[in-house]
Motif scaffolding. Sequence first.
Motif, PDB file in Angstrom:
ATOM      1  N   THR A 194      -1.697  20.470  -1.911  1.00  0.00           N
ATOM      2  CA  THR A 194      -2.603  19.493  -1.309  1.00  0.00           C
ATOM      3  C   THR A 194      -3.808  19.260  -2.212  1.00  0.00           C
ATOM      4  O   THR A 194      -4.243  18.114  -2.402  1.00  0.00           O
ATOM      5  CB  THR A 194      -3.048  19.966   0.086  1.00  0.00           C
ATOM      6  N   MET A 195      -4.334  20.336  -2.773  1.00  0.00           N
ATOM      7  CA  MET A 195      -5.458  20.245  -3.704  1.00  0.00           C
ATOM      8  C   MET A 195      -5.089  19.353  -4.891  1.00  0.00           C
ATOM      9  O   MET A 195      -5.879  18.498  -5.308  1.00  0.00           O
ATOM     10  CB  MET A 195      -5.826  21.651  -4.180  1.00  0.00           C
ATOM     11  N   ILE A 196      -3.907  19.518  -5.415  1.00  0.00           N
ATOM     12  CA  ILE A 196      -3.445  18.718  -6.554  1.00  0.00           C
ATOM     13  C   ILE A 196      -3.336  17.244  -6.161  1.00  0.00           C
ATOM     14  O   ILE A 196      -3.754  16.357  -6.922  1.00  0.00           O
ATOM     15  CB  ILE A 196      -2.110  19.260  -7.101  1.00  0.00           C
ATOM     16  N   THR A 197      -2.804  16.955  -4.968  1.00  0.00           N
ATOM     17  CA  THR A 197      -2.682  15.556  -4.554  1.00  0.00           C
ATOM     18  C   THR A 197      -4.052  14.907  -4.365  1.00  0.00           C
ATOM     19  O   THR A 197      -4.229  13.733  -4.693  1.00  0.00           O
ATOM     20  CB  THR A 197      -1.849  15.397  -3.261  1.00  0.00           C
ATOM     21  N   TYR A 198      -5.028  15.665  -3.854  1.00  0.00           N
ATOM     22  CA  TYR A 198      -6.380  15.102  -3.741  1.00  0.00           C
ATOM     23  C   TYR A 198      -6.992  14.878  -5.126  1.00  0.00           C
ATOM     24  O   TYR A 198      -7.709  13.899  -5.340  1.00  0.00           O
ATOM     25  CB  TYR A 198      -7.285  15.990  -2.886  1.00  0.00           C
ATOM     26  N   GLY A 199      -6.704  15.768  -6.058  1.00  0.00           N
ATOM     27  CA  GLY A 199      -7.186  15.571  -7.427  1.00  0.00           C
ATOM     28  C   GLY A 199      -6.595  14.317  -8.051  1.00  0.00           C
ATOM     29  O   GLY A 199      -7.303  13.528  -8.696  1.00  0.00           O
ATOM     30  N   LEU A 200      -5.305  14.104  -7.862  1.00  0.00           N
ATOM     31  CA  LEU A 200      -4.663  12.881  -8.364  1.00  0.00           C
ATOM     32  C   LEU A 200      -5.225  11.643  -7.671  1.00  0.00           C
ATOM     33  O   LEU A 200      -5.434  10.608  -8.312  1.00  0.00           O
ATOM     34  CB  LEU A 200      -3.144  12.960  -8.168  1.00  0.00           C
ATOM     35  N   SER A 201      -5.475  11.753  -6.384  1.00  0.00           N
ATOM     36  CA  SER A 201      -6.062  10.629  -5.650  1.00  0.00           C
ATOM     37  C   SER A 201      -7.456  10.306  -6.161  1.00  0.00           C
ATOM     38  O   SER A 201      -7.859   9.140  -6.193  1.00  0.00           O
ATOM     39  CB  SER A 201      -6.119  10.930  -4.153  1.00  0.00           C
ATOM     40  N   THR A 202      -8.196  11.336  -6.550  1.00  0.00           N
ATOM     41  CA  THR A 202      -9.519  11.101  -7.117  1.00  0.00           C
ATOM     42  C   THR A 202      -9.392  10.289  -8.400  1.00  0.00           C
ATOM     43  O   THR A 202     -10.152   9.339  -8.629  1.00  0.00           O
ATOM     44  CB  THR A 202     -10.240  12.437  -7.391  1.00  0.00           C
ATOM     45  N   PHE A 203      -8.422  10.631  -9.228  1.00  0.00           N
ATOM     46  CA  PHE A 203      -8.186   9.896 -10.469  1.00  0.00           C
ATOM     47  C   PHE A 203      -7.848   8.432 -10.184  1.00  0.00           C
ATOM     48  O   PHE A 203      -8.440   7.519 -10.756  1.00  0.00           O
ATOM     49  CB  PHE A 203      -7.056  10.564 -11.264  1.00  0.00           C
TER      50      PHE A 203
ATOM     51  N   PHE B 129       0.831  -1.207   0.000  1.00  0.00           N
ATOM     52  CA  PHE B 129       0.000   0.000   0.000  1.00  0.00           C
ATOM     53  C   PHE B 129       0.862   1.252   0.000  1.00  0.00           C
ATOM     54  O   PHE B 129       0.575   2.213  -0.695  1.00  0.00           O
ATOM     55  CB  PHE B 129      -0.947   0.016   1.208  1.00  0.00           C
ATOM     56  N   LEU B 130       1.947   1.235   0.766  1.00  0.00           N
ATOM     57  CA  LEU B 130       2.845   2.393   0.800  1.00  0.00           C
ATOM     58  C   LEU B 130       3.473   2.669  -0.553  1.00  0.00           C
ATOM     59  O   LEU B 130       3.753   3.811  -0.893  1.00  0.00           O
ATOM     60  CB  LEU B 130       3.942   2.184   1.846  1.00  0.00           C
ATOM     61  N   ARG B 131       3.689   1.619  -1.337  1.00  0.00           N
ATOM     62  CA  ARG B 131       4.306   1.770  -2.653  1.00  0.00           C
ATOM     63  C   ARG B 131       3.284   2.054  -3.753  1.00  0.00           C
ATOM     64  O   ARG B 131       3.664   2.338  -4.880  1.00  0.00           O
ATOM     65  CB  ARG B 131       5.109   0.522  -3.000  1.00  0.00           C
ATOM     66  N   SER B 132       2.003   1.978  -3.426  1.00  0.00           N
ATOM     67  CA  SER B 132       0.969   2.235  -4.428  1.00  0.00           C
ATOM     68  C   SER B 132       0.768   3.736  -4.610  1.00  0.00           C
ATOM     69  O   SER B 132       1.131   4.528  -3.733  1.00  0.00           O
ATOM     70  CB  SER B 132      -0.350   1.593  -3.994  1.00  0.00           C
ATOM     71  N   PRO B 133       0.206   4.147  -5.751  1.00  0.00           N
ATOM     72  CA  PRO B 133      -0.063   5.578  -5.943  1.00  0.00           C
ATOM     73  C   PRO B 133      -0.963   6.161  -4.856  1.00  0.00           C
ATOM     74  O   PRO B 133      -0.694   7.254  -4.347  1.00  0.00           O
ATOM     75  CB  PRO B 133      -0.752   5.639  -7.313  1.00  0.00           C
ATOM     76  N   LEU B 134      -2.017   5.434  -4.487  1.00  0.00           N
ATOM     77  CA  LEU B 134      -2.917   5.951  -3.448  1.00  0.00           C
ATOM     78  C   LEU B 134      -2.217   6.073  -2.106  1.00  0.00           C
ATOM     79  O   LEU B 134      -2.422   7.043  -1.376  1.00  0.00           O
ATOM     80  CB  LEU B 134      -4.155   5.049  -3.317  1.00  0.00           C
ATOM     81  N   GLY B 135      -1.375   5.116  -1.767  1.00  0.00           N
ATOM     82  CA  GLY B 135      -0.644   5.167  -0.504  1.00  0.00           C
ATOM     83  C   GLY B 135       0.334   6.328  -0.462  1.00  0.00           C
ATOM     84  O   GLY B 135       0.414   7.058   0.532  1.00  0.00           O
ATOM     85  N   GLY B 136       1.075   6.501  -1.555  1.00  0.00           N
ATOM     86  CA  GLY B 136       2.017   7.619  -1.614  1.00  0.00           C
ATOM     87  C   GLY B 136       1.322   8.969  -1.570  1.00  0.00           C
ATOM     88  O   GLY B 136       1.774   9.890  -0.886  1.00  0.00           O
ATOM     89  N   LEU B 137       0.206   9.065  -2.291  1.00  0.00           N
ATOM     90  CA  LEU B 137      -0.540  10.328  -2.286  1.00  0.00           C
ATOM     91  C   LEU B 137      -1.159  10.609  -0.925  1.00  0.00           C
ATOM     92  O   LEU B 137      -1.179  11.758  -0.474  1.00  0.00           O
ATOM     93  CB  LEU B 137      -1.610  10.317  -3.379  1.00  0.00           C
ATOM     94  N   MET B 138      -1.652   9.571  -0.250  1.00  0.00           N
ATOM     95  CA  MET B 138      -2.213   9.774   1.091  1.00  0.00           C
ATOM     96  C   MET B 138      -1.137  10.253   2.063  1.00  0.00           C
ATOM     97  O   MET B 138      -1.385  11.114   2.905  1.00  0.00           O
ATOM     98  CB  MET B 138      -2.849   8.494   1.626  1.00  0.00           C
ATOM     99  N   GLY B 139       0.054   9.686   1.953  1.00  0.00           N
ATOM    100  CA  GLY B 139       1.162  10.143   2.789  1.00  0.00           C
ATOM    101  C   GLY B 139       1.499  11.598   2.508  1.00  0.00           C
ATOM    102  O   GLY B 139       1.710  12.398   3.435  1.00  0.00           O
ATOM    103  N   ALA B 140       1.529  11.957   1.224  1.00  0.00           N
ATOM    104  CA  ALA B 140       1.801  13.353   0.850  1.00  0.00           C
ATOM    105  C   ALA B 140       0.692  14.274   1.351  1.00  0.00           C
ATOM    106  O   ALA B 140       0.967  15.384   1.830  1.00  0.00           O
ATOM    107  CB  ALA B 140       1.937  13.465  -0.667  1.00  0.00           C
ATOM    108  N   GLN B 141      -0.565  13.828   1.264  1.00  0.00           N
ATOM    109  CA  GLN B 141      -1.683  14.645   1.750  1.00  0.00           C
ATOM    110  C   GLN B 141      -1.577  14.878   3.249  1.00  0.00           C
ATOM    111  O   GLN B 141      -1.880  15.971   3.729  1.00  0.00           O
ATOM    112  CB  GLN B 141      -3.016  13.972   1.427  1.00  0.00           C
ATOM    113  N   ALA B 142      -1.158  13.863   3.980  1.00  0.00           N
ATOM    114  CA  ALA B 142      -1.017  14.009   5.431  1.00  0.00           C
ATOM    115  C   ALA B 142       0.056  15.045   5.763  1.00  0.00           C
ATOM    116  O   ALA B 142      -0.149  15.905   6.620  1.00  0.00           O
ATOM    117  CB  ALA B 142      -0.699  12.668   6.077  1.00  0.00           C
ATOM    118  N   VAL B 143       1.181  14.979   5.063  1.00  0.00           N
ATOM    119  CA  VAL B 143       2.275  15.931   5.324  1.00  0.00           C
ATOM    120  C   VAL B 143       1.887  17.336   4.871  1.00  0.00           C
ATOM    121  O   VAL B 143       2.056  18.312   5.619  1.00  0.00           O
ATOM    122  CB  VAL B 143       3.570  15.459   4.623  1.00  0.00           C
ATOM    123  N   LEU B 144       1.366  17.459   3.649  1.00  0.00           N
ATOM    124  CA  LEU B 144       1.007  18.781   3.121  1.00  0.00           C
ATOM    125  C   LEU B 144      -0.153  19.398   3.897  1.00  0.00           C
ATOM    126  O   LEU B 144      -0.152  20.596   4.188  1.00  0.00           O
ATOM    127  CB  LEU B 144       0.666  18.684   1.636  1.00  0.00           C
TER     128      LEU B 144
END
Length: 158
Positions: A127-136, A10-25
Amino acid sequence: GSPPALDGSFLRSPLGGLMGAQAVLGLLVWSLIAATTYHLHAAYGWVMFVSLFFWILTVLFFVTYLLQLHQKVYMIPWPLVLMIYNAVATVLYISAFVTCAAAVQPTSWRQWDYNRRAAASFFACLTMITYGLSTFFSFRAWKGLGSNAATSQVSDHA
């Protein structure tokens, strides 16, 4: 049942990486706003609400997926829930970013918290961009168009 185990895939998946970035940002956004006189400006109250609300929920989702707790509640359509969550977060973060950026007055650079407000606007945009990518990626997981940790874990129990 078995105790929760860390899911490295999960950490290596796009969603996992984006969620980690969203938490930090997201943490950067609300901590920068909290370090200003946001209570004197209604616009920053909205930015504070959006950033703190979605930061808490993102951390909860992140821990849920990281510890594979979502597998214990397999009757919930997790890919759909995650897609709706990310879409709502994207829309509200768009409003928070625009509100935050518009509230930073070019003539207020002499104020002690100008840099924090400007930085919060920048990180709100990221953060907005990372949520947009996560939506995709959430949409792709919901439709089954890609293989990642979230889709493989959910489809194993369907």
